[in-house]
Design an enzyme around this catalytic site. Sequence first.
Site, PDB file in Angstrom:
ATOM      1  N   ARG A 170       0.881  -1.087   0.213  1.00  0.00           N
ATOM      2  CA  ARG A 170      -0.053   0.027  -0.117  1.00  0.00           C
ATOM      3  C   ARG A 170       0.902   1.528   0.126  1.00  0.00           C
ATOM      4  NH1 ARG A 170      -5.253   1.376   3.314  1.00  0.00           N
ATOM      5  NH2 ARG A 170      -6.070   0.112   1.762  1.00  0.00           N
TER       6      ARG A 170
ATOM      7  N   ASP B 252     -17.494   7.196  -1.546  1.00  0.00           N
ATOM      8  CA  ASP B 252     -16.326   7.321  -0.555  1.00  0.00           C
ATOM      9  C   ASP B 252     -16.302   8.540   0.223  1.00  0.00           C
ATOM     10  OD1 ASP B 252     -14.308   6.125   0.378  1.00  0.00           O
ATOM     11  OD2 ASP B 252     -12.968   6.042  -1.384  1.00  0.00           O
TER      12      ASP B 252
ATOM     13  N   CYS C 149     -16.476   1.632   0.429  1.00  0.00           N
ATOM     14  CA  CYS C 149     -15.271   0.658   0.706  1.00  0.00           C
ATOM     15  C   CYS C 149     -15.174   0.936   2.221  1.00  0.00           C
ATOM     16  CB  CYS C 149     -14.083   1.202  -0.191  1.00  0.00           C
ATOM     17  SG  CYS C 149     -13.415   2.911   0.011  1.00  0.00           S
TER      18      CYS C 149
ATOM     19  N   GLN D  12     -10.039  -3.841  -3.438  1.00  0.00           N
ATOM     20  CA  GLN D  12     -11.575  -3.430  -3.084  1.00  0.00           C
ATOM     21  C   GLN D  12     -12.645  -3.603  -4.211  1.00  0.00           C
ATOM     22  OE1 GLN D  12     -12.315  -1.589  -0.101  1.00  0.00           O
ATOM     23  NE2 GLN D  12     -14.162  -2.264  -0.768  1.00  0.00           N
TER      24      GLN D  12
ATOM     25  N   ARG E  60     -13.776  -8.281   1.436  1.00  0.00           N
ATOM     26  CA  ARG E  60     -12.439  -8.136   1.117  1.00  0.00           C
ATOM     27  C   ARG E  60     -11.426  -9.442   1.483  1.00  0.00           C
ATOM     28  NH1 ARG E  60     -10.268  -2.801   1.358  1.00  0.00           N
ATOM     29  NH2 ARG E  60      -8.310  -4.088   0.960  1.00  0.00           N
TER      30      ARG E  60
ATOM     31  N   HIS F 175      -7.361   1.134  -6.522  1.00  0.00           N
ATOM     32  CA  HIS F 175      -7.748   0.242  -5.354  1.00  0.00           C
ATOM     33  C   HIS F 175      -8.293  -1.241  -5.722  1.00  0.00           C
ATOM     34  CE1 HIS F 175      -7.700  -1.216  -1.373  1.00  0.00           C
ATOM     35  NE2 HIS F 175      -8.582  -0.095  -0.836  1.00  0.00           N
TER      36      HIS F 175
HETATM   37  N1   CP Z   1     -11.160   0.256   2.240  1.00  0.00           N
HETATM   38  C1   CP Z   1      -9.959   0.209   2.717  1.00  0.00           C
HETATM   39  O1   CP Z   1      -9.057  -0.043   1.900  1.00  0.00           O
HETATM   40  O2   CP Z   1      -9.733   0.228   3.941  1.00  0.00           O
HETATM   41  P1   CP Z   1      -8.543   0.283   4.922  1.00  0.00           P
HETATM   42  O3   CP Z   1      -7.795   1.451   4.461  1.00  0.00           O
HETATM   43  O4   CP Z   1      -9.035   0.496   6.287  1.00  0.00           O
HETATM   44  O5   CP Z   1      -7.598  -0.774   4.410  1.00  0.00           O
END
Ligand code: CP
Length: 304
Positions: free
Chosen positions: A105, A223, A262, A135, A290, A132
Amino acid sequence: MTNNKTPRHFLDIHDHSVAELREMLGRAAFMKRGQGAERPLLGKTLALIFEKPSTRTRVSFEVGMRQLGGEVICLTGKEIQLGHGETIGDTARVLSRYVDIIMLRTDHEAKLQEMAEAATVPVINGLTDSSHPVQIMADILTYEERKGPIEEAVVCWTGDANNVCESWVHAAGLFGFEMRIACPPELTPSQQTLDWIKEKGARVSIHRDVETAVAGVDAIITDTWVSMHNKDAHRRHNLLKPYQVNDRIMGLAKKDAIFMHCLPAHREEEVTSSVIDGPQSAVWDEAENRMHAQKGILTWCLNR
Ligand code: CP
């Protein structure tokens, strides 16, 4: 670990064919039902690297990998040499000698590409500032559980056309469903994504009026108004107020439409509590999925 084959990375939705994505989703659904091999990733180790905060990505990858019989090492950028001047490429080369698969990430997409080019093990995109994809795999799994084939969907994204929105666009182009994006001109998809929509003939339209965009859709998606890398919170709140998902906006979609997010959510900003806690909300299933979607991706990347 070293091997001579090109690793099976999962870097972006549109790097893959629909057949490959369907294979991953099929594995996810199969394992969610409790079917399949007992511990297919026994003896395998996953390294999770976070240069940004996370709740869902960290916990769902950790628990999912353990359910598959594997081990997990979780690292934050600051606590490893990556945060102190060692290059992404060198980090990838070293980690590839210890672990079987890496999830990153990070902020810039170029860092993910650098890791994938240098690694000799598969690399998974756990979010960048522009995508992403894990997701969206969970979101498709969730949509199909609730509503049937994604190919037949009409979905509306409302709010900031951010990284999650961009990955939804790539899914729309690949699977062929209709996507409407309701957003202010200042927070529209990137030029690269607009060019991609045109080039692929994707059924994606951009709207300024949210009421027109949500009319008769199967799913409304939004979001947070201020993503992890955004510094202009006040400006964004003003621009995005008209794009809030509330009961009135949900009432313009199909009667059986679902609400997707998400998470993390900022209640009473992009969505009201009445919607996120209401009967049309699919957000907790999305969060659970997820883990299932990523189990499908992990086993696909490792060909197990
Ligand atoms: N949706 C998502 O990626 O959540 P986090 O940032 O908590 O990993």
